[in-house]
Design an enzyme around this catalytic site. Structure first.
Site, PDB file in Angstrom:
ATOM      1  N   LYS A 101       0.853  -1.183   0.000  1.00  0.00           N
ATOM      2  CA  LYS A 101       0.000   0.000   0.000  1.00  0.00           C
ATOM      3  C   LYS A 101       0.891   1.236   0.000  1.00  0.00           C
ATOM      4  CE  LYS A 101      -2.886   2.832   2.885  1.00  0.00           C
ATOM      5  NZ  LYS A 101      -3.598   3.041   4.139  1.00  0.00           N
ATOM      6  N   ASN A 116      -9.301   1.131   9.827  1.00  0.00           N
ATOM      7  CA  ASN A 116      -8.440   0.938  10.992  1.00  0.00           C
ATOM      8  C   ASN A 116      -9.029   1.618  12.235  1.00  0.00           C
ATOM      9  OD1 ASN A 116      -4.821   0.948  11.470  1.00  0.00           O
ATOM     10  ND2 ASN A 116      -6.407   0.683  12.963  1.00  0.00           N
TER      11      ASN A 116
END
Lengths: 257, 77
Positions: A100, A209
């Site tokens: 990522k 998250n």
């Protein structure tokens, strides 16, 4: 019906929910939340080892990278070179080619620096990485990333960790409509229903998250996100009804007494 | 005449993860990892800005002024 498969960079993922592993109380809680979320991929950061603390637990002891796919990120990198250095180290660590990329441009908003992001994407693709790219919600830049070979486009819903939810549905929809690679909403999701909305818009996946880690009960919230993403996807595939201006009775008028 | 054996231990001043250290230059990367109880399979090493292939940990010895970074995965979003 055709099986609904989520494929990123040639890899089939069981869940359309990808979760981050930061901000948890400890690794035990992280592992429990990941399990409850049903995610088969988690993001991780690359950092210096604390050489003085020899007994410090390792993330890999709690979340087995052979079972849950690690997606190394470049969080904290503010230019292309820093992010390249980080991801090359990640690749050396265990052969991680799927990564990522996030190149930040501003410490307060953590908004992506798209010029550096485009630069890094180009180099990483050339080096054989499968790059999932955190980006602004600009449809033209998203398309540029795709042309450079990004494996997935990851526009923000709102600033990282802000929990502000989806702020620009129109831009997200434009990106989704144009994209030939998966679109994964990354950053800003605040609660489970935000991820449902993202999926209903037609996103291929969601990365969460803070909304899980900072919930009062992270493990329960993780499960809630699991259901919310499945629900949003099913809703998207079902095709919603058209909106009417006036009411339309659900019970038939025929046979009314 | 008795000749004394001069046993000079050459020390190397290095920087490990940003920390200044003085180590014997007899250390290879493998022994350095062992000294700090680090599992070589779970980390990556960068020596003076270049990533070290894990097959070469045994062959590379620490020199004066080396800058070494040892990284691993932690929680992140």
């Amino acid at each position: 019906m055709k099986k609904d498969i989520f494929k990123v960079g040639g890899l089939v993922l069981k869940s359309r929910l990808i979760v981050g592993t930061g901000k948890y109380k400890n690794f035990k809680e992280t592992a429990e939340a990941v399990k409850a979320s049903g995610a088969s991929m988690v993001t991780v950061a690359v950092r210096r080892i604390n050489i003085l603390d020899k007994k410090k637990p390792l993330l890999t002891d709690f979340i087995n990278p052979k079972i849950i796919k690690y997606l190394p990120n470049t969080a904290g990198c503010f230019n292309a070179n820093e992010s390249l250095r980080t991801l090359r180290l990640a690749r050396e660590m265990g052969g991680w080619k799927m990564v990522k990329l996030e190149v930040l441009g501003d410490k307060k908003t953590l908004y992506p620096d798209m010029i550096e992001t485009l630069k890094a994407t180009k180099i990483l693709v050339k080096e054989g990485f499968k790059v999932l790219v955190y980006c602004s919600d600009d449809p033209l830049l998203a398309k540029k990333l795709e042309h450079l070979g990004a494996a997935a486009i990851m526009p923000l819903a709102s600033p990282i960790g802000s929990g502000q939810g989806i702020q620009n549905k129109i831009n997200l929809s434009l990106i989704i409509k144009n994209a030939k690679v998966p679109v994964i909403v990354d950053a800003g999701i605040g609660t489970a229903s935000d991820s449902t909305i993202a999926m209903e818009l037609g996103c291929d996946g969601v990365l969460v998250n803070s909304a899980i880690a900072k919930a009062k009960k992270p493990v329960l919230m993780a499960e809630s996100f699991k259901n919310a993403v499945i629900s949003g996807r099913q809703s998207f595939l079902s095709g919603r009804m058209s909106k009417l201006f006036y009411a339309d009775a659900s019970s038939p008028l025929k046979g009314l007494i | 005449m008795k000749v004394g054996v001069l046993n000079i231990l050459i020390m190397a001043k290095i920087q490990l993860n940003g920390r200044k250290l003085e180590l014997s230059s007899k250390h290879s990367i493998t022994t350095l990892l062992k000294k700090y109880k680090i599992d070589g399979k779970k980390i990556a090493v960068e020596l003076n800005g270049t990533i070290v292939n894990r097959n070469k940990y045994k062959l590379i010895y620490i020199k004066n002024k080396d800058k070494i970074e040892i990284v691993h995965f932690i929680g992140g979003g």
